[in-house]
Design an enzyme around this catalytic site. Structure first.
Site: not given
Length: 151
Positions: A86, A107, A115-116, A144
């Site tokens: 952040y 979001n 946002c993850h 990912e």
């Protein structure tokens, strides 16, 4: 407005479009109507979860404040398999991290707007607004290849 549903590894997702743009991604829901952009969204989500897509190419519209849209624009820049904090986004936008956290939590198009991939200070795992909360965030990051920081 139309809605398409897609059964994903993280649950049933519903994708909403308005005027040819994706405006929401939620968990649960029912399909309603038809739109070509929703067919593309489902195909791209399927490819993403199959490990065949790294970047979504869909028209998106974030309904929210200018600040919400700015935070979403920054999240869209985070490559698959990477994370930022952040604080990183806050520094880029010239604000404090707290409102960035609020904007990430608000979001409207999670997964597609990733946002993850946003973590707390020092890479600390923080919440996720989608169904399953932090567990879903962890699953997406592992999918990912960003799991090294979570193990």
């Amino acid at each position: 407005m139309a809605v398409a549903c897609f059964q994903s590894p993280v649950g049933l997702l519903s994708i909403t479009e308005e005027n040819g743009e994706i405006t929401r991604l939620d968990w649960g829901g029912q399909s309603a109507g038809h739109a070509p952009v929703l067919e593309r969204a489902v195909a791209q989500l399927s490819a993403y979860f199959a490990g065949e897509l790294d970047v979504f190419d869909l028209p998106l519209r974030v309904n929210g404040s200018d600040f919400q849209r700015a935070v979403c624009d920054e999240m869209l820049k985070i490559p698959i398999g990477e994370t930022v904090t952040y604080g990183d986004i806050a520094k880029t936008l010239g604000v404090s991290p707290q409102p960035v956290g609020g904007a990430c939590g608000g979001n409207p198009i999670p997964i597609i707007i990733p946002c993850h991939r946003v973590m707390g200070a020092g890479g600390k795992l923080t919440g996720f607004s989608g169904a399953g909360g932090v567990e879903t965030k962890v699953a997406l990051l592992r999918h990912e290849g960003a799991a090294g920081l979570l193990i």
